[in-house]
Design a protein around this motif. Sequence first.
Motif, short mmCIF file in Angstrom:
data_model
loop_
_atom_site.label_atom_id
_atom_site.label_comp_id
_atom_site.label_asym_id
_atom_site.label_seq_id
_atom_site.Cartn_x
_atom_site.Cartn_y
_atom_site.Cartn_z
N GLU A 1 0.83 -1.20 0.00
CA GLU A 1 0.00 0.00 0.00
C GLU A 1 0.87 1.26 0.00
OE1 GLU A 1 -3.41 2.32 2.66
OE2 GLU A 1 -2.66 0.34 3.31
N LEU A 2 1.90 1.26 0.82
CA LEU A 2 2.77 2.43 0.86
C LEU A 2 3.49 2.62 -0.47
CD1 LEU A 2 4.00 4.75 2.42
CD2 LEU A 2 5.70 3.17 3.36
N ALA A 3 3.94 1.50 -1.08
CA ALA A 3 4.63 1.61 -2.37
C ALA A 3 3.74 2.21 -3.45
CB ALA A 3 5.13 0.22 -2.79
N SER A 4 2.45 1.89 -3.40
CA SER A 4 1.53 2.39 -4.43
C SER A 4 1.13 3.84 -4.21
CB SER A 4 0.29 1.51 -4.48
OG SER A 4 -0.43 1.57 -3.25
N ARG A 5 1.28 4.33 -2.99
CA ARG A 5 0.80 5.68 -2.67
C ARG A 5 1.91 6.69 -2.37
NH1 ARG A 5 -3.66 5.13 1.93
NH2 ARG A 5 -3.78 7.38 1.47
#
Length: 410
Positions: free
Chosen positions: A36-40
């Motif tokens: 999730e952090l990588a995508s945002r």
Amino acid sequence: MTAFALAMPVTLEDQFAFDAAQHGHEIVLRTVSAPELASRIAGAHADVALVAAEARYLTDRLIASCDQAGVRLIAVASSEREQRYASDLGLFDIVDAAAGWRALDALLAQSPWDAQPPVRERAALGQVIAVWGPGGAPGRTSIAISIAAELAALGYRVALADVDTHGASVAPALGMLDEAPGFAAACRLAGTETLTTEELDRIGQRYESPVGSFWVLTGIGRPSRWPELSSERVGTTIAQCRQWVDYTVLDTSSSLENDEEITSDLFAPRRNAAAVTAVRAADHVIAVGSADPVGLSRFLRAHVDLLETVTTRSVSVVMNKIRVSASGMNPHGQVTQTLSRFGGIEHPILVPHDLSGFDGAVLSGKTLVDAAPRSSARAAIRDLVMSRLVPEEHEPAPQKSLFGRMLARG
């Protein structure tokens, strides 16, 4: 003011979010996992991504995403294992969770390119687990294989080594060839001072599993080859394994006697040297006994010799094959009381007798984790691993932190 993006368990999130607010910084993004952090991260307008050093919150993909977005990535490690995990991913910015905001503030004061990797003695990183038990087939090999499989399933790098000089059996139990025993080959290289982690990669066999794969150093096929496993060679090999993997599980033989030692030749080879060296070099010793009257008697007598041999205080007793037919009504209570009364042994791990599960594993050349994942014996061994060997249990799926909910309401 620094803008932070967080990906960590609730307890750490509460701690660092509060400290960030106290020091005038801003939390611009909270996530529950590395994907999730990588995508945002690209659209978060964050200066620093602060993540827990666990597989759930820190991955190579996240590191690449932060590099592309120009965001500095800092890992918070709560244990030595987590520090190793972050270092193995090539991350230099690592802070100790126990040191709190002071350590993070000191790291932020440095340029990202000035940070240095933590200095640690590589030989001391890996843990060694010796699985021992008295004669009479209490199930040493089955327990050793299961421990290795459970550690691998948790994401550790694991090697299972067969150090039994009387009856090596790891290879046939896992359906592997043992014409060229891996542990003996490692010992020969150790004797010529040419054993390296690259050589261990070459001579080790790989047990492949969708749950968790691990390395296997097979044992000697013929007991007559025991002189190849001298004390010095075994000790050197174990030391090299510490640099190779996170956990090395040693399946040892039962005898700890120095019966070959004679006063006229102090350098004579000793058949039990491999087992004695393995037990003395281990960080954790798993003492396995069979839960029947004969097995308990053998275990209690031999357990005294074990305590005189080990150098670690971490000795866990595992009573295998718990069953009503051998111990009477309430077998758990009977075995526990016997160990406490006659051996002063408290809180043993009790493994139920799952004949069909272990038979299925041996028949298919698989571990109990793969062959019978719902086995009651597997559950007991997993409890042993989680409670005695890797106390830093993986965090459950995190919920929104209390501090985060208070900010949202405010």
